[in-house]
Structure formats: structure tokens, C-alpha cells
Design a protein around this motif. Structure first.
Motif, PDB file in Angstrom:
ATOM      1  N   MET A 109       0.843  -1.195   0.000  1.00 29.90           N
ATOM      2  CA  MET A 109       0.000   0.000   0.000  1.00 29.90           C
ATOM      3  C   MET A 109       0.876   1.242   0.000  1.00 29.90           C
ATOM      4  O   MET A 109       1.958   1.247   0.583  1.00 29.90           O
ATOM      5  N   PHE A 110       0.395   2.269  -0.650  1.00 24.37           N
ATOM      6  CA  PHE A 110       1.123   3.524  -0.751  1.00 24.37           C
ATOM      7  C   PHE A 110       0.377   4.602   0.017  1.00 24.37           C
ATOM      8  O   PHE A 110      -0.829   4.782  -0.159  1.00 24.37           O
ATOM      9  N   ILE A 111       1.109   5.306   0.862  1.00 23.32           N
ATOM     10  CA  ILE A 111       0.553   6.399   1.646  1.00 23.32           C
ATOM     11  C   ILE A 111       1.341   7.658   1.293  1.00 23.32           C
ATOM     12  O   ILE A 111       2.566   7.673   1.364  1.00 23.32           O
ATOM     13  N   LEU A 112       0.649   8.709   0.882  1.00 22.60           N
ATOM     14  CA  LEU A 112       1.280   9.989   0.578  1.00 22.60           C
ATOM     15  C   LEU A 112       0.594  11.074   1.398  1.00 22.60           C
ATOM     16  O   LEU A 112      -0.627  11.179   1.391  1.00 22.60           O
ATOM     17  N   GLY A 113       1.380  11.848   2.100  1.00 19.65           N
ATOM     18  CA  GLY A 113       0.817  12.911   2.921  1.00 19.65           C
ATOM     19  C   GLY A 113      -0.155  12.397   3.964  1.00 19.65           C
ATOM     20  O   GLY A 113      -1.124  13.064   4.300  1.00 19.65           O
ATOM     21  N   GLY A 114       0.091  11.178   4.444  1.00 15.59           N
ATOM     22  CA  GLY A 114      -0.767  10.599   5.465  1.00 15.59           C
ATOM     23  C   GLY A 114      -2.075  10.032   4.938  1.00 15.59           C
ATOM     24  O   GLY A 114      -2.931   9.630   5.716  1.00 15.59           O
ATOM     25  N   LYS A 115      -2.247   9.989   3.608  1.00 18.91           N
ATOM     26  CA  LYS A 115      -3.490   9.481   3.025  1.00 18.91           C
ATOM     27  C   LYS A 115      -3.208   8.322   2.079  1.00 18.91           C
ATOM     28  O   LYS A 115      -2.197   8.290   1.387  1.00 18.91           O
ATOM     29  N   PHE A 116      -4.136   7.400   2.052  1.00 18.81           N
ATOM     30  CA  PHE A 116      -4.045   6.256   1.144  1.00 18.81           C
ATOM     31  C   PHE A 116      -3.943   6.747  -0.293  1.00 18.81           C
ATOM     32  O   PHE A 116      -4.717   7.580  -0.735  1.00 18.81           O
ATOM     33  N   ALA A 117      -2.958   6.217  -1.051  1.00 20.69           N
ATOM     34  CA  ALA A 117      -2.748   6.684  -2.421  1.00 20.69           C
ATOM     35  C   ALA A 117      -2.763   5.561  -3.454  1.00 20.69           C
ATOM     36  O   ALA A 117      -2.710   5.830  -4.639  1.00 20.69           O
ATOM     37  N   GLY A 118      -2.811   4.327  -3.012  1.00 20.31           N
ATOM     38  CA  GLY A 118      -2.847   3.249  -3.990  1.00 20.31           C
ATOM     39  C   GLY A 118      -2.395   1.930  -3.400  1.00 20.31           C
ATOM     40  O   GLY A 118      -1.924   1.850  -2.271  1.00 20.31           O
ATOM     41  N   VAL A 119      -2.544   0.893  -4.218  1.00 24.39           N
ATOM     42  CA  VAL A 119      -2.189  -0.451  -3.790  1.00 24.39           C
ATOM     43  C   VAL A 119      -1.750  -1.263  -5.007  1.00 24.39           C
ATOM     44  O   VAL A 119      -2.217  -1.025  -6.125  1.00 24.39           O
ATOM     45  N   VAL A 120      -0.835  -2.169  -4.798  1.00 28.36           N
ATOM     46  CA  VAL A 120      -0.402  -3.088  -5.837  1.00 28.36           C
ATOM     47  C   VAL A 120      -0.250  -4.462  -5.196  1.00 28.36           C
ATOM     48  O   VAL A 120       0.079  -4.567  -4.018  1.00 28.36           O
ATOM     49  N   SER A 121      -0.511  -5.499  -5.954  1.00 25.52           N
ATOM     50  CA  SER A 121      -0.345  -6.852  -5.441  1.00 25.52           C
ATOM     51  C   SER A 121       0.407  -7.679  -6.471  1.00 25.52           C
ATOM     52  O   SER A 121       0.221  -7.515  -7.678  1.00 25.52           O
ATOM     53  N   ARG A 122       1.256  -8.550  -5.970  1.00 24.13           N
ATOM     54  CA  ARG A 122       2.035  -9.430  -6.848  1.00 24.13           C
ATOM     55  C   ARG A 122       1.897 -10.866  -6.364  1.00 24.13           C
ATOM     56  O   ARG A 122       1.696 -11.112  -5.181  1.00 24.13           O
ATOM     57  N   ILE A 123       2.060 -11.821  -7.283  1.00 21.31           N
ATOM     58  CA  ILE A 123       2.046 -13.241  -6.944  1.00 21.31           C
ATOM     59  C   ILE A 123       3.265 -13.911  -7.576  1.00 21.31           C
ATOM     60  O   ILE A 123       3.815 -13.418  -8.573  1.00 21.31           O
ATOM     61  N   SER A 124       3.660 -15.031  -6.983  1.00 20.93           N
ATOM     62  CA  SER A 124       4.813 -15.752  -7.512  1.00 20.93           C
ATOM     63  C   SER A 124       4.858 -17.165  -6.949  1.00 20.93           C
ATOM     64  O   SER A 124       4.356 -17.421  -5.862  1.00 20.93           O
ATOM     65  N   GLN A 125       5.499 -18.059  -7.686  1.00 19.42           N
ATOM     66  CA  GLN A 125       5.788 -19.392  -7.161  1.00 19.42           C
ATOM     67  C   GLN A 125       6.976 -19.329  -6.216  1.00 19.42           C
ATOM     68  O   GLN A 125       7.160 -20.200  -5.386  1.00 19.42           O
ATOM     69  N   LYS A 126       7.796 -18.294  -6.354  1.00 21.68           N
ATOM     70  CA  LYS A 126       9.010 -18.158  -5.561  1.00 21.68           C
ATOM     71  C   LYS A 126       8.734 -17.396  -4.270  1.00 21.68           C
ATOM     72  O   LYS A 126       7.730 -16.705  -4.138  1.00 21.68           O
ATOM     73  N   ASP A 127       9.674 -17.501  -3.323  1.00 27.28           N
ATOM     74  CA  ASP A 127       9.541 -16.773  -2.063  1.00 27.28           C
ATOM     75  C   ASP A 127       9.849 -15.286  -2.225  1.00 27.28           C
ATOM     76  O   ASP A 127       9.388 -14.472  -1.441  1.00 27.28           O
ATOM     77  N   ILE A 128      10.643 -14.944  -3.225  1.00 27.25           N
ATOM     78  CA  ILE A 128      10.899 -13.533  -3.532  1.00 27.25           C
ATOM     79  C   ILE A 128       9.873 -13.141  -4.579  1.00 27.25           C
ATOM     80  O   ILE A 128       9.932 -13.574  -5.725  1.00 27.25           O
ATOM     81  N   ILE A 129       8.904 -12.353  -4.150  1.00 27.64           N
ATOM     82  CA  ILE A 129       7.752 -12.022  -5.000  1.00 27.64           C
ATOM     83  C   ILE A 129       8.074 -10.749  -5.757  1.00 27.64           C
ATOM     84  O   ILE A 129       7.878  -9.643  -5.251  1.00 27.64           O
ATOM     85  N   ASN A 130       8.576 -10.904  -6.966  1.00 27.36           N
ATOM     86  CA  ASN A 130       9.017  -9.768  -7.762  1.00 27.36           C
ATOM     87  C   ASN A 130       8.838 -10.115  -9.230  1.00 27.36           C
ATOM     88  O   ASN A 130       9.155 -11.239  -9.648  1.00 27.36           O
ATOM     89  N   VAL A 131       8.351  -9.166 -10.002  1.00 22.66           N
ATOM     90  CA  VAL A 131       8.146  -9.383 -11.440  1.00 22.66           C
ATOM     91  C   VAL A 131       9.471  -9.740 -12.113  1.00 22.66           C
ATOM     92  O   VAL A 131       9.518 -10.576 -13.012  1.00 22.66           O
ATOM     93  N   GLY A 132      10.564  -9.141 -11.651  1.00 24.43           N
ATOM     94  CA  GLY A 132      11.881  -9.433 -12.214  1.00 24.43           C
ATOM     95  C   GLY A 132      12.378 -10.830 -11.904  1.00 24.43           C
ATOM     96  O   GLY A 132      13.337 -11.297 -12.493  1.00 24.43           O
ATOM     97  N   GLN A 133      11.719 -11.518 -10.971  1.00 28.74           N
ATOM     98  CA  GLN A 133      12.086 -12.885 -10.601  1.00 28.74           C
ATOM     99  C   GLN A 133      11.021 -13.889 -11.040  1.00 28.74           C
ATOM    100  O   GLN A 133      10.915 -14.972 -10.482  1.00 28.74           O
ATOM    101  N   GLY A 134      10.213 -13.510 -12.024  1.00 33.42           N
ATOM    102  CA  GLY A 134       9.208 -14.427 -12.560  1.00 33.42           C
ATOM    103  C   GLY A 134       7.830 -14.286 -11.939  1.00 33.42           C
ATOM    104  O   GLY A 134       6.943 -15.079 -12.220  1.00 33.42           O
ATOM    105  N   GLY A 135       7.639 -13.272 -11.101  1.00 32.24           N
ATOM    106  CA  GLY A 135       6.331 -13.041 -10.505  1.00 32.24           C
ATOM    107  C   GLY A 135       5.418 -12.270 -11.444  1.00 32.24           C
ATOM    108  O   GLY A 135       5.819 -11.887 -12.548  1.00 32.24           O
ATOM    109  N   PHE A 136       4.200 -12.059 -10.999  1.00 33.35           N
ATOM    110  CA  PHE A 136       3.203 -11.349 -11.797  1.00 33.35           C
ATOM    111  C   PHE A 136       2.478 -10.334 -10.923  1.00 33.35           C
ATOM    112  O   PHE A 136       2.277 -10.565  -9.736  1.00 33.35           O
TER     113      PHE A 136
END
Length: 125
Positions: free
Chosen positions: A87-114
Motif C-alpha cells: 500500500m502507498f501512503i502519501l501525505g498521510g493518506k491512502f494513495a494506492g495499492v499493488v499486489s504481486r504473486i509468484s511461485q518463488k519466495d521472492i515475490i518480484n516481477v523481475g524474478q518471474g512473478g506477476f
């Protein structure tokens, strides 16, 4: 301004199964080491080899899983994947959210996640 925090290498080595080591200038999920997934000798070497480099040591948190649809050859199957929500907070207010999934323990698009969609539901307004 640079903030230097010093740590006790022995405590980091003893508590490896509770910690994660991240090199601070890396991207795409590279050079991240999960203590409980790293053998003791490798972990000790990482700590002592990097003692004069910038890196982050943080507490390990168990990775939650979610079932997601996987389509292969026209067939739909539900499979478990590791997921994270940021979750992203800017100026003390909610500004957005992103979620990722992966088969690996390191959940990152650069490591094969989505990235996966995040849907906000309002019930009973």
C-alpha cells in the motif's frame, strides 16, 4: 544526511531464520537472501563479506498464499501462489495499492512473478 546503524553480526547470524538480507542498491528482486532458506555457512559469509556495504536486514514474515486460476492448453486449474500486497501512503493518506504473486519466495516481477488485480468492494453504503 546519511544514517548509519550498526548491528551485532553474531546476533544476525544466530537469528538468521528470522531475518532477510537485502543489498540496498539492487532492483528486480536480486541479491535478496532469506535466512531460513539459506544455509548457515552461506549466511555467515554474506554477513561478513558485506560488513562494509550498504544493505538492509529486516524481520522475515511468513508468506501468505492464495489460489489463482492458471490456464494451460484451454484448461483452468486453481493453483496456490505466494502473494504480497503493498500500500502507498502519501501525505498521510491512502494513495494506492499493488499486489504481486509468484511461485518463488521472492515475490518480484523481475524474478518471474506477476502483478495481479486489486479490487475494492464497498458493501452496504
Amino acid at each position: 544526511m546519511t544514517l548509519h546503524l550498526f548491528f551485532n553480526a553474531t546476533l544476525v547470524i544466530i537469528n538468521k531464520d528470522k531475518l532477510v538480507l537485502k543489498v540496498d542498491n539492487e532492483t528486480r528482486g536480486s541479491n535478496i537472501f532469506i535466512g531460513k532458506k539459506t544455509d548457515s555457512q552461506t549466511w555467515s559469509n554474506l554477513i561478513y563479506e558485506r560488513k562494509n556495504q550498504n544493505y538492509i536486514i529486516q524481520e522475515y514474515t511468513e508468506i501468505p498464499q492464495v489460489k489463482v486460476p492458471l490456464i494451460e492448453d484451454g484448461n483452468v486449474e486453481f493453483v496456490k501462489r505466494n502473494f504480497g500486497i503493498d500500500m502507498f501512503i502519501l501525505g498521510g493518506k491512502f494513495a494506492g495499492v499493488v499486489s504481486r504473486i509468484s511461485q518463488k519466495d521472492i515475490i518480484n516481477v523481475g524474478q518471474g512473478g506477476f502483478e495481479q488485480p486489486v479490487v475494492e468492494l464497498s458493501i452496504g453504503e
